[in-house]
Design an enzyme around this catalytic site. Sequence first.
Site, PDB file in Angstrom:
ATOM      1  N   ARG A  27      -5.527  -0.059  -6.209  1.00 35.61           N
ATOM      2  CA  ARG A  27      -4.368   0.668  -5.691  1.00 35.61           C
ATOM      3  C   ARG A  27      -3.948   1.776  -6.649  1.00 35.61           C
ATOM      4  O   ARG A  27      -3.398   2.798  -6.239  1.00 35.61           O
ATOM      5  CB  ARG A  27      -3.174  -0.273  -5.513  1.00 35.61           C
ATOM      6  CG  ARG A  27      -3.354  -1.325  -4.446  1.00 35.61           C
ATOM      7  CD  ARG A  27      -2.007  -2.002  -4.189  1.00 35.61           C
ATOM      8  NE  ARG A  27      -2.141  -3.272  -3.503  1.00 35.61           N
ATOM      9  CZ  ARG A  27      -2.246  -3.414  -2.182  1.00 35.61           C
ATOM     10  NH1 ARG A  27      -2.231  -2.359  -1.403  1.00 35.61           N
ATOM     11  NH2 ARG A  27      -2.346  -4.604  -1.632  1.00 35.61           N
ATOM     12  N   GLU A  71       3.774   4.215   5.813  1.00 37.93           N
ATOM     13  CA  GLU A  71       2.557   3.404   5.671  1.00 37.93           C
ATOM     14  C   GLU A  71       1.478   4.225   4.985  1.00 37.93           C
ATOM     15  O   GLU A  71       1.467   5.455   5.094  1.00 37.93           O
ATOM     16  CB  GLU A  71       2.050   3.022   7.070  1.00 37.93           C
ATOM     17  CG  GLU A  71       2.083   1.555   7.421  1.00 37.93           C
ATOM     18  CD  GLU A  71       1.162   0.660   6.637  1.00 37.93           C
ATOM     19  OE1 GLU A  71       0.962   0.859   5.428  1.00 37.93           O
ATOM     20  OE2 GLU A  71       0.641  -0.294   7.231  1.00 37.93           O
ATOM     21  N   GLY A 117       0.774  -1.237   0.000  1.00 35.38           N
ATOM     22  CA  GLY A 117       0.000   0.000   0.000  1.00 35.38           C
ATOM     23  C   GLY A 117       0.804   1.286   0.000  1.00 35.38           C
ATOM     24  O   GLY A 117       0.364   2.294  -0.543  1.00 35.38           O
ATOM     25  N   ASP A 146      -5.989  -0.620  -1.236  1.00 38.27           N
ATOM     26  CA  ASP A 146      -6.740  -1.598  -2.019  1.00 38.27           C
ATOM     27  C   ASP A 146      -7.981  -2.089  -1.302  1.00 38.27           C
ATOM     28  O   ASP A 146      -8.116  -1.965  -0.087  1.00 38.27           O
ATOM     29  CB  ASP A 146      -5.851  -2.817  -2.303  1.00 38.27           C
ATOM     30  CG  ASP A 146      -5.613  -3.655  -1.055  1.00 38.27           C
ATOM     31  OD1 ASP A 146      -5.114  -3.098  -0.044  1.00 38.27           O
ATOM     32  OD2 ASP A 146      -5.964  -4.856  -1.051  1.00 38.27           O
ATOM     33  N   VAL A 161     -11.430   3.279   2.396  1.00 34.09           N
ATOM     34  CA  VAL A 161     -10.937   4.079   1.269  1.00 34.09           C
ATOM     35  C   VAL A 161     -10.080   3.241   0.325  1.00 34.09           C
ATOM     36  O   VAL A 161      -9.459   2.264   0.727  1.00 34.09           O
ATOM     37  CB  VAL A 161     -10.140   5.309   1.759  1.00 34.09           C
ATOM     38  CG1 VAL A 161     -11.029   6.247   2.547  1.00 34.09           C
ATOM     39  CG2 VAL A 161      -8.928   4.909   2.587  1.00 34.09           C
ATOM     40  N   LYS A 191      -6.668   6.841  10.671  1.00 34.56           N
ATOM     41  CA  LYS A 191      -8.077   6.513  10.942  1.00 34.56           C
ATOM     42  C   LYS A 191      -8.216   6.246  12.433  1.00 34.56           C
ATOM     43  O   LYS A 191      -8.210   5.099  12.884  1.00 34.56           O
ATOM     44  CB  LYS A 191      -8.419   5.248  10.137  1.00 34.56           C
ATOM     45  CG  LYS A 191      -9.873   5.118   9.721  1.00 34.56           C
ATOM     46  CD  LYS A 191     -10.127   3.719   9.164  1.00 34.56           C
ATOM     47  CE  LYS A 191     -10.372   3.687   7.686  1.00 34.56           C
ATOM     48  NZ  LYS A 191     -10.814   2.338   7.230  1.00 34.56           N
ATOM     49  N   ASP A 219      -5.162   2.028  10.888  1.00 32.40           N
ATOM     50  CA  ASP A 219      -6.554   1.783  11.222  1.00 32.40           C
ATOM     51  C   ASP A 219      -6.615   1.346  12.696  1.00 32.40           C
ATOM     52  O   ASP A 219      -6.608   2.181  13.589  1.00 32.40           O
ATOM     53  CB  ASP A 219      -7.068   0.709  10.248  1.00 32.40           C
ATOM     54  CG  ASP A 219      -8.547   0.401  10.380  1.00 32.40           C
ATOM     55  OD1 ASP A 219      -9.254   1.164  11.030  1.00 32.40           O
ATOM     56  OD2 ASP A 219      -8.995  -0.617   9.823  1.00 32.40           O
TER      57      ASP A 219
HETATM   58  P1  IMP Z   1      -4.353  -1.797  11.022  1.00 36.72           P
HETATM   59  O1  IMP Z   1      -3.415  -2.888  11.424  1.00 36.72           O
HETATM   60  O2  IMP Z   1      -5.765  -2.117  11.424  1.00 36.72           O
HETATM   61  O3  IMP Z   1      -3.926  -0.428  11.497  1.00 36.72           O
HETATM   62  O4  IMP Z   1      -4.447  -1.799   9.479  1.00 36.72           O
HETATM   63  C1  IMP Z   1      -3.512  -1.304   8.689  1.00 36.72           C
HETATM   64  C2  IMP Z   1      -3.644  -1.874   7.310  1.00 36.72           C
HETATM   65  O5  IMP Z   1      -5.011  -2.183   6.968  1.00 36.72           O
HETATM   66  C3  IMP Z   1      -3.180  -0.863   6.309  1.00 36.72           C
HETATM   67  O6  IMP Z   1      -1.822  -1.071   5.998  1.00 36.72           O
HETATM   68  C4  IMP Z   1      -4.080  -1.127   5.133  1.00 36.72           C
HETATM   69  O7  IMP Z   1      -3.485  -2.082   4.297  1.00 36.72           O
HETATM   70  C5  IMP Z   1      -5.318  -1.731   5.683  1.00 36.72           C
HETATM   71  N1  IMP Z   1      -6.429  -0.745   5.748  1.00 36.72           N
HETATM   72  C6  IMP Z   1      -6.997  -0.212   6.834  1.00 36.72           C
HETATM   73  N2  IMP Z   1      -7.980   0.633   6.514  1.00 36.72           N
HETATM   74  C7  IMP Z   1      -8.033   0.638   5.170  1.00 36.72           C
HETATM   75  C8  IMP Z   1      -8.848   1.338   4.229  1.00 36.72           C
HETATM   76  O8  IMP Z   1      -9.747   2.141   4.529  1.00 36.72           O
HETATM   77  N3  IMP Z   1      -8.586   1.066   2.916  1.00 36.72           N
HETATM   78  C9  IMP Z   1      -7.620   0.207   2.503  1.00 36.72           C
HETATM   79  N4  IMP Z   1      -6.837  -0.447   3.353  1.00 36.72           N
HETATM   80  C10 IMP Z   1      -7.044  -0.248   4.669  1.00 36.72           C
HETATM   81 MG    MG Z   2      -1.595  -2.565   3.944  1.00 39.50          MG
END
Ligand code: IMP
Ligand code: MG
Length: 190
Positions: free
Chosen positions: A167, A101, A46, A161, A155, A133, A105
């Site tokens: 992407r 990154e 990403g 993606d 998003v 986020k 999220d």
């Molecule tokens: P986390 O571990 O929950 O913080 O997630 C991080 C990863 O989830 C990011 O590197 C993204 O690949 C994916 N991700 C989280 N939210 C989104 C989104 O809204 N769109 C696309 N990918 C997301």
């Molecule tokens: Mg990712």
Amino acid sequence: MKSIHDAVDHKLYSEEDIAEMTKRLGQQLTKDYAGKRVLVVGALKGAIFFLTDLLREMDLACDIDFIDVSSYGNGTEPSGKITVTHDLEADVTGRDVLIVEDIVDTGLTLKFMKDELLSRGANSVKCCVLLNKTARRTTEVDVEYYGTHVGNEFVIGYGMDFAGLYRNLPYIGVIKPEVVEEFSSKHKHD
Ligand code: IMP
Ligand code: MG
């Protein structure tokens, strides 16, 4: 032929908005890391779009490497279990590392990467993410640099993606709910 743009419900950030955020972040990083040789670690896949733009706004001596971690999620929900699926070439011992990154999220992925690189002996590990986020954060992790906050919407574009697709949209948009529903109904029994 169906266009990838058809998957977008509405645009959130234009190419100009992204360029503005990237420029601001690049200038800040140039100040903060002045005199240091930073190891920039892009989180595959990403972050590659953001990484290449950000690096061109950073007037710094830096090395570039990549890491890929997988949370075994396919779709819009993270699964929680994280492993390294593509490792760095570089030895991070004593290095000042900047993880790049696309989006944070829950924070689990970023926390995992930071802890992993610190446990390998990095001198410092900070991160620069485009989208923050915060609404879904479940783990405490410092996000030292970010472009902007985003709400709790899924998003796509500019590296981000849905199930591997979209992407290469040049802007960032919110995915159409029917695209997610269509995918979910096809993969119900996976
Ligand atoms: P986390 O571990 O929950 O913080 O997630 C991080 C990863 O989830 C990011 O590197 C993204 O690949 C994916 N991700 C989280 N939210 C989104 C989104 O809204 N769109 C696309 N990918 C997301
Ligand atoms: Mg990712």
